[in-house]
Design a protein around this motif. Structure first.
Motif, PDB file in Angstrom:
ATOM      1  N   ARG A 177      -1.551 -12.307   9.603  1.00  0.00           N
ATOM      2  CA  ARG A 177      -0.313 -12.155   8.836  1.00  0.00           C
ATOM      3  C   ARG A 177      -0.053 -13.367   7.955  1.00  0.00           C
ATOM      4  N   ARG A 178      -0.439 -14.541   8.429  1.00  0.00           N
ATOM      5  CA  ARG A 178      -0.150 -15.765   7.690  1.00  0.00           C
ATOM      6  C   ARG A 178      -1.220 -16.112   6.657  1.00  0.00           C
ATOM      7  N   VAL A 179      -2.471 -15.872   6.980  1.00  0.00           N
ATOM      8  CA  VAL A 179      -3.567 -16.299   6.110  1.00  0.00           C
ATOM      9  C   VAL A 179      -4.056 -15.184   5.209  1.00  0.00           C
ATOM     10  N   GLY A 180      -3.980 -13.933   5.690  1.00  0.00           N
ATOM     11  CA  GLY A 180      -4.562 -12.827   4.944  1.00  0.00           C
ATOM     12  C   GLY A 180      -5.934 -12.486   5.481  1.00  0.00           C
ATOM     13  N   THR A 181      -6.736 -11.818   4.667  1.00  0.00           N
ATOM     14  CA  THR A 181      -8.008 -11.275   5.142  1.00  0.00           C
ATOM     15  C   THR A 181      -9.227 -12.012   4.599  1.00  0.00           C
ATOM     16  N   GLU A 182      -9.032 -13.080   3.835  1.00  0.00           N
ATOM     17  CA  GLU A 182     -10.166 -13.820   3.301  1.00  0.00           C
ATOM     18  C   GLU A 182     -10.835 -14.570   4.455  1.00  0.00           C
ATOM     19  N   THR A 213       0.316 -22.537   7.759  1.00  0.00           N
ATOM     20  CA  THR A 213       1.262 -22.215   6.687  1.00  0.00           C
ATOM     21  C   THR A 213       0.882 -20.889   6.047  1.00  0.00           C
ATOM     22  N   ALA A 214       1.844 -20.025   5.900  1.00  0.00           N
ATOM     23  CA  ALA A 214       1.578 -18.717   5.297  1.00  0.00           C
ATOM     24  C   ALA A 214       1.310 -18.873   3.804  1.00  0.00           C
ATOM     25  N   SER A 215       0.352 -18.121   3.287  1.00  0.00           N
ATOM     26  CA  SER A 215       0.089 -18.114   1.847  1.00  0.00           C
ATOM     27  C   SER A 215       1.243 -17.416   1.130  1.00  0.00           C
ATOM     28  N   THR A 216       1.324 -17.622  -0.166  1.00  0.00           N
ATOM     29  CA  THR A 216       2.406 -17.003  -0.944  1.00  0.00           C
ATOM     30  C   THR A 216       2.362 -15.484  -0.826  1.00  0.00           C
ATOM     31  N   GLN A 245       8.623 -24.717  -1.778  1.00  0.00           N
ATOM     32  CA  GLN A 245       7.195 -24.905  -2.039  1.00  0.00           C
ATOM     33  C   GLN A 245       6.874 -24.812  -3.531  1.00  0.00           C
ATOM     34  N   ARG A 246       7.940 -24.779  -4.346  1.00  0.00           N
ATOM     35  CA  ARG A 246       7.848 -24.765  -5.803  1.00  0.00           C
ATOM     36  C   ARG A 246       7.194 -23.491  -6.346  1.00  0.00           C
ATOM     37  N   GLU A 247       7.437 -22.399  -5.646  1.00  0.00           N
ATOM     38  CA  GLU A 247       6.975 -21.109  -6.148  1.00  0.00           C
ATOM     39  C   GLU A 247       7.948 -20.617  -7.226  1.00  0.00           C
ATOM     40  N   LYS A 251       7.032 -15.312 -10.601  1.00  0.00           N
ATOM     41  CA  LYS A 251       5.802 -14.973  -9.881  1.00  0.00           C
ATOM     42  C   LYS A 251       6.114 -14.190  -8.616  1.00  0.00           C
ATOM     43  N   LEU A 252       7.135 -14.638  -7.884  1.00  0.00           N
ATOM     44  CA  LEU A 252       7.519 -13.939  -6.652  1.00  0.00           C
ATOM     45  C   LEU A 252       7.972 -12.515  -6.961  1.00  0.00           C
ATOM     46  N   ALA A 253       8.709 -12.352  -8.057  1.00  0.00           N
ATOM     47  CA  ALA A 253       9.158 -11.009  -8.436  1.00  0.00           C
ATOM     48  C   ALA A 253       7.970 -10.104  -8.756  1.00  0.00           C
ATOM     49  N   SER A 254       6.960 -10.654  -9.430  1.00  0.00           N
ATOM     50  CA  SER A 254       5.779  -9.848  -9.761  1.00  0.00           C
ATOM     51  C   SER A 254       5.000  -9.467  -8.503  1.00  0.00           C
ATOM     52  N   LEU A 255       4.962 -10.368  -7.515  1.00  0.00           N
ATOM     53  CA  LEU A 255       4.302 -10.045  -6.253  1.00  0.00           C
ATOM     54  C   LEU A 255       5.080  -8.978  -5.484  1.00  0.00           C
ATOM     55  N   LEU A 256       6.406  -9.034  -5.569  1.00  0.00           N
ATOM     56  CA  LEU A 256       7.220  -7.981  -4.954  1.00  0.00           C
ATOM     57  C   LEU A 256       6.966  -6.634  -5.623  1.00  0.00           C
ATOM     58  N   VAL A 257       6.850  -6.646  -6.949  1.00  0.00           N
ATOM     59  CA  VAL A 257       6.545  -5.411  -7.681  1.00  0.00           C
ATOM     60  C   VAL A 257       5.220  -4.831  -7.195  1.00  0.00           C
ATOM     61  N   ARG A 258       4.226  -5.695  -7.078  1.00  0.00           N
ATOM     62  CA  ARG A 258       2.907  -5.217  -6.637  1.00  0.00           C
ATOM     63  C   ARG A 258       2.974  -4.610  -5.241  1.00  0.00           C
TER      64      ARG A 258
END
Length: 343
Positions: A177-182, A213-216, A245-247, A251-258
């Motif tokens: 959940r924090r790092v993702g699948t990479e 730390t969780a990725s963005t 974290q200076r996001e 950018k956050l809105a575009s990630l929410l859209v996705r």
């Protein structure tokens, strides 16, 4: 053949004279080549035993000439070829000519002292090419597909076990959940957690929460989860953490859209009978991301997801045109979305 079979053959000491490795899971592909290197060569002889080419720069004639040359002072030679042209669907360079008929001839009688490996970092090979069909018929193609969610959990736990540590299944889930699948990032974080746990120690979910730390992108997953669960206070708190974290709010809105768009797609594909694996291929997502997205989508109706996407489109325009303060605008979106209730 799939990657699991290829790894098993390697563990059993069976090495094929030629491999065409393809897939999007480059970490496993690189791991396979490293194991080939370890199986065929001694560390002090690798400069002479391992030769690297790239079909974007080297013609097949030069690669095959090297393959058909006896190794010097070592028993075996391993040739690693990065490729997007010969077996892939990339465009050939005008400066590099590939005479594929010679490679077809090499398929019939490969050198016993050479292992030739083509590495194609794409989901599929070009099925229209004779080379691809012949490689499949001869059993030379190895597919490195993304691991399924349960396989990823097993892989992370297994990596910890090899280091003499126990990684709890809940800790593995939290790590994903924090790092993702990479897989490269997962490997690095798992090793860090094992080092912290100490010899014969146990990695817990609490340790993962404290040390990783969780990725963005994963934070946005969590943000939508909090919205779906009507935990507006947590969603806003997480938003403030991302701002620290200076996001960028845009950018956050575009990630929410996705993420909302993927939720909508998953709901619609689910209605037509698509399996999670088929959804992953259709949307270009990892199977684990499809699983999380499907879980989150249950908290939203199709109508509400459509309305949220419309609202985010309006917010995006307002933020970029200066009609609304970026930070405040996204915060108001989160507050309004939470106050409206479920579905």
């Amino acid at each position: 053949m799939d990657a699991r079979q290829a790894f098993k053959e390697l563990r059993d000491g069976q090495v094929r004279p030629l491999y065409v490795c393809c897939g999007t899971e480059t970490y496993r592909m690189n791991d396979f080549t490293e194991r080939l290197v370890g199986r065929l060569t001694e560390p002090e002889h690798r400069d002479m035993a391992v030769v690297r080419f790239d079909t974007a720069e080297h013609p097949l004639d030069a690669i095959l000439e090297e393959a058909q040359t006896l190794p010097f002072l070592v028993p075996n030679k391993l040739i690693l070829v990065r490729d997007n042209v010969v077996f892939g669907s990339g465009r050939e360079s005008a400066k590099v000519e590939h005479r594929t008929d010679k490679l077809l001839e090499y398929f019939r009688q490969p050198m016993e002292s050479t292992v030739l490996v083509f590495l194609v970092a794409s989901e599929k090979l070009d099925e229209r090419k004779k080379l691809t069909k012949r490689a499949k018929e001869d059993g030379f193609v190895v597919t490195f597909a993304p691991l399924q969610p349960d396989e990823l959990v097993q892989w992370v736990c297994g990596r910890a076990s090899k280091q003499g540590r126990t990684l709890e299944p809940q800790a593995a889930e939290e790590l994903l959940r924090r790092v993702g699948t990479e897989m490269g990032a997962l490997a690095a974080e798992t090793d860090k957690l094992c080092l912290h746990a100490g010899e014969k120690g146990t990695v817990t979910a609490a340790a993962v929460a404290e040390l990783v730390t969780a990725s963005t992108e994963q934070s946005v997953f969590k943000l939508t989860e909090e919205i779906a669960s009507l935990r507006t206070d947590r969603a806003v708190a997480l938003y403030y953490d991302l701002l620290k974290q200076r996001e960028e709010p845009i950018k956050l809105a575009s990630l929410l859209v996705r993420q909302f768009r993927n939720m909508l797609f998953v709901k619609e594909l689910g209605k037509t009978g698509y399996s999670p694996q088929q959804m992953a291929g259709q949307l270009g997502l990892h199977p684990y991301a499809v699983k999380i997205t499907a879980d989150q989508a249950r908290g939203f109706s199709t109508e509400r997801l459509t309305a949220l996407l419309d609202r985010l489109a309006e917010l995006d325009y307002a933020m970029k045109s200066g009609r609304v303060d970026k930070t405040l605008g996204l915060e108001l979106f989160l507050l309004r979305t939470g106050s409206e209730g479920g579905a």
